[in-house]
Design an enzyme around this catalytic site. Structure first.
Site, mmCIF file in Angstrom:
data_model
loop_
_atom_site.group_PDB
_atom_site.id
_atom_site.type_symbol
_atom_site.label_atom_id
_atom_site.label_comp_id
_atom_site.label_asym_id
_atom_site.label_seq_id
_atom_site.Cartn_x
_atom_site.Cartn_y
_atom_site.Cartn_z
ATOM 1 N N ASP A 1 0.868 -1.206 0.003
ATOM 2 C CA ASP A 1 0.153 -0.062 0.176
ATOM 3 C C ASP A 1 0.978 1.234 0.095
ATOM 4 O OD1 ASP A 1 -2.813 0.732 0.389
ATOM 5 O OD2 ASP A 1 -1.917 1.925 2.050
ATOM 6 N N GLU B 1 14.402 -15.390 0.798
ATOM 7 C CA GLU B 1 14.431 -16.355 1.687
ATOM 8 C C GLU B 1 13.669 -17.777 1.328
ATOM 9 O OE1 GLU B 1 13.550 -14.879 5.589
ATOM 10 O OE2 GLU B 1 15.363 -13.669 5.815
HETATM 11 C C1 NOJ Z 1 -4.447 2.838 -1.187
HETATM 12 C C2 NOJ Z 1 -5.495 1.910 -0.935
HETATM 13 O O1 NOJ Z 1 -5.909 1.354 -1.886
HETATM 14 C C3 NOJ Z 1 -6.839 2.857 -0.185
HETATM 15 O O2 NOJ Z 1 -8.012 2.037 -0.377
HETATM 16 C C4 NOJ Z 1 -6.334 3.422 0.951
HETATM 17 O O3 NOJ Z 1 -7.409 4.353 1.440
HETATM 18 C C5 NOJ Z 1 -5.054 4.149 1.174
HETATM 19 N N1 NOJ Z 1 -4.026 3.505 0.247
HETATM 20 C C6 NOJ Z 1 -4.628 4.359 2.422
HETATM 21 O O4 NOJ Z 1 -4.099 2.952 2.792
#
Ligand code: NOJ
Ligand code: CA
Length: 560
Positions: free
Chosen positions: A216, A265
């Site tokens: 993310d 790993e």
């Molecule tokens: C990207 C994610 O896809 C989204 O859903 C989220 O709100 C933001 N990152 C923050 O984590």
């Protein structure tokens, strides 16, 4: 309720280390997939119960959006514990069972890792609040003193991605930084303990059999917050060249080099894909084998249904992937954007200031999945099917978002009182937010929540879901579900080297390409039917028109 799935031979789990390069990855948004205990929330056993459906669909991997303990302030992207399962969704034993069932059906498992921020309910943040200023616990996050005579003004005028100030004040007067919601404090990636803990998390899931990670906001982790902090205007004027204080810093690659060592790993090595919204010239950094190995390209997701845009995007991204030695990723929809069947049924270029497709509150042309005159639902589905076949034959991996195989539309008319997305509340009311693509799936035409569960659904499902239910589409050769099943099965048979040659189209509205083994694809983006080249038609997104390719249609062919 079970959906009769066409009989399929469970595929063997390929142990080729490069299984991911041309994989079809199906994104599951766990809370909206299938609910087994009737609490309105999709759960892990629900996903397990649908493994036969996923196998029959023919996907190679499943990516699970966060299922960790969470307050759901941001749909689970506010993680309170990275090494556990939200008790409302199940247990670690349930996850083990899901992983084992998916593997038994030849399907790899990718989980979401959210390293930029934790939930404010995470034990570390609670400790930081209790420990007070100057403590080691606060060093795991980004705490600063405020400005103004009594420190009651935030350290800077920066705004968060979700709107409003990027700083929040705590009881003793200090402020913490949050790029996203106030409940998502950013971690301090200069802190060795933070770095070490994520390595533990990667191993925790790697040891349980998870095959890969979706990372993310991979471009935001490291920061340079040395004083004096720039103002918002100064920050916005800074180039994003590897040294920007907040975005896409070169030093984030040091983090991923450590992660790479952990991935390697394992046998086969664990994989990763970066969610990195960066300038194209920076994508190869994240996609290289020394870093995360693959990076999302969201260009098709942001494009209109347009021949010129599609062709340019494919050419650019194949070239970019070649630079890093990675394969690219094709995506039309995910849990953050308006579903593409709906986008394609709206007038082109209905976009927010950032260029991304958006639903604006109160804009009459965007209300409701299929009832507003300005939304041409049928056209949207026709184009969505054509775009899917165009995409599924491209070299590289394809990411599908749950429900797109049903041709689902966005649910745009969720009452304000039932909305959940923080972007709706923080905008406030300007941006409808992302709930409309997160409404629980319709599995059956009947039943309280269209087969999602025994009770209601945590976001309201519209009546028109009945038409799109999986059991209605099952066995109907013309349905979108049947088209996806056929396409994925054929893709497996036809898959070949990661190359493509453009074929001159018969008009500017036609884009055609051929893979090295003669598997060719012709998409007519225009409205008028065009002649088909010679060859055997393998699959078509819409019935041919007297041997001609109708408008807004894709065919797969084999060279004569
Ligand atoms: C990207 C994610 O896809 C989204 O859903 C989220 O709100 C933001 N990152 C923050 O984590
Ligand atoms: Ca449940």
């Amino acid at each position: 309720m079970t959906i009769a799935a066409p009989s399929v031979h469970a595929r063997e789990l390929s142990d080729a280390p490069d299984w991911w390069r041309q994989a079809v990855v199906y994104q599951v948004y766990p809370r909206s997939f299938a609910d087994t205990n009737g609490d309105g929330l999709g759960d892990i056993p629900g996903i397990t119960s649908r493994v036969p459906y996923l196998a029959a669909l023919g996907v190679d991997a499943v990516w699970l959006s966060p299922f960790y303990p969470s307050d759901l302030a941001d749909g689970g992207y506010d993680v309170a514990d990275y090494r556990d399962v939200d008790p409302r969704l199940g247990t670690l034993a349930d996850m083990d069972e899901l992983i084992s069932q998916l593997h038994a059906h030849g399907i790899r498992v990718v989980v979401d890792i959210v390293p930029n921020h934790t939930s404010d309910k995470h034990a570390w943040f609670q400790e930081a609040l209790a420990a007070g200023r100057g403590s080691a616990a606060r060093e795991r996050y980004i705490f600063r003193e405020g400005t103004g005579p009594d420190g009651s003004e935030p350290p800077t005028d920066w705004v968060s991605v979700f709107g409003g100030s990027a700083w929040e004040r705590v009881a003793d007067g200090q402020w913490y930084f949050h790029n996203f919601d106030v409940s998502q404090p950013d971690l301090n990636w200069a802190n060795p303990e933070v770095r070490a803990d994520f390595l533990t998390t990667l191993r925790f899931w790697g040891d349980r059999g998870v095959d890969g990670f979706r990372v993310d906001v991979a471009h935001m982790l490291t920061k340079d917050l040395s004083e004096p902090l720039p103002s918002r205007a100064e920050l916005d004027a800074m180039p994003i060249d590897g040294n920007h204080p907040l975005i896409d810093r070169d030093d984030v690659q040091e983090v991923y080099a450590e992660w790479r060592a952990v991935f390697d790993e394992y046998d086969p090595p664990r994989t990763a894909v970066a969610e990195a919204w960066v300038h194209p010239s920076r994508v190869p950094l994240y996609a290289s084998a020394a870093s995360l190995g693959q990076s999302f390209n969201f260009d098709l997701l942001e494009a209109d249904f347009d021949a010129g845009q599609f062709r340019r995007i494919v050419a650019d991204n194949l070239a970019l992937a070649a630079e890093s030695g990675s394969s690219t990723t094709w995506v039309l929809s995910n849990h953050d954007v308006v579903r593409h069947a709906t986008r394609y049924g709206l007038p082109d270029a209905q976009r927010g200031a950032d260029g991304r497709p958006t639903l604006k509150h109160g804009n009459e042309w965007l209300l409701s999945g299929g009832t507003e005159p300005a939304l041409d639902a049928e056209r949207g589905e026709r184009r969505a099917r054509a775009a899917a076949l165009f995409l599924l034959a491209l070299p590289g991996s394809a990411y599908l978002y749950q429900g797109e195989e049903l041709g689902l539309h966005e649910v745009a008319d969720i009452p304000d009182a039932e909305r959940q997305d923080p972007t709706f509340f923080r905008s406030p009311g300007v941006d409808l937010g992302r709930d409309g693509c997160r409404v629980p799936l319709p599995w059956t035409a009947s039943g309280g929540s269209f087969g999602f569960g025994d009770a209601g659904a945590h976001l309201p499902q519209p009546d028109w879901f009945e038409t799109y239910a999986a059991d209605v589409q099952d066995g109907h050769p013309a349905s979108t579900l049947s088209l996806y099943r056929r396409a994925l099965a054929l893709r497996h048979e036809l898959q070949t080297a990661e190359e493509l040659t453009w074929i001159d189209g018969s008009s500017a509205e036609v884009v055609a390409y051929e893979r090295p083994n003669g598997w060719s694809v012709v998409t007519n983006f225009g409205a008028e039917a065009v002649p088909l080249p010679a060859g055997e038609v393998l699959l078509s997104s819409r019935a041919l028109d007297d041997g001609r390719l109708p408008g807004e249609t894709t065919v797969w062919m084999r060279r004569a």
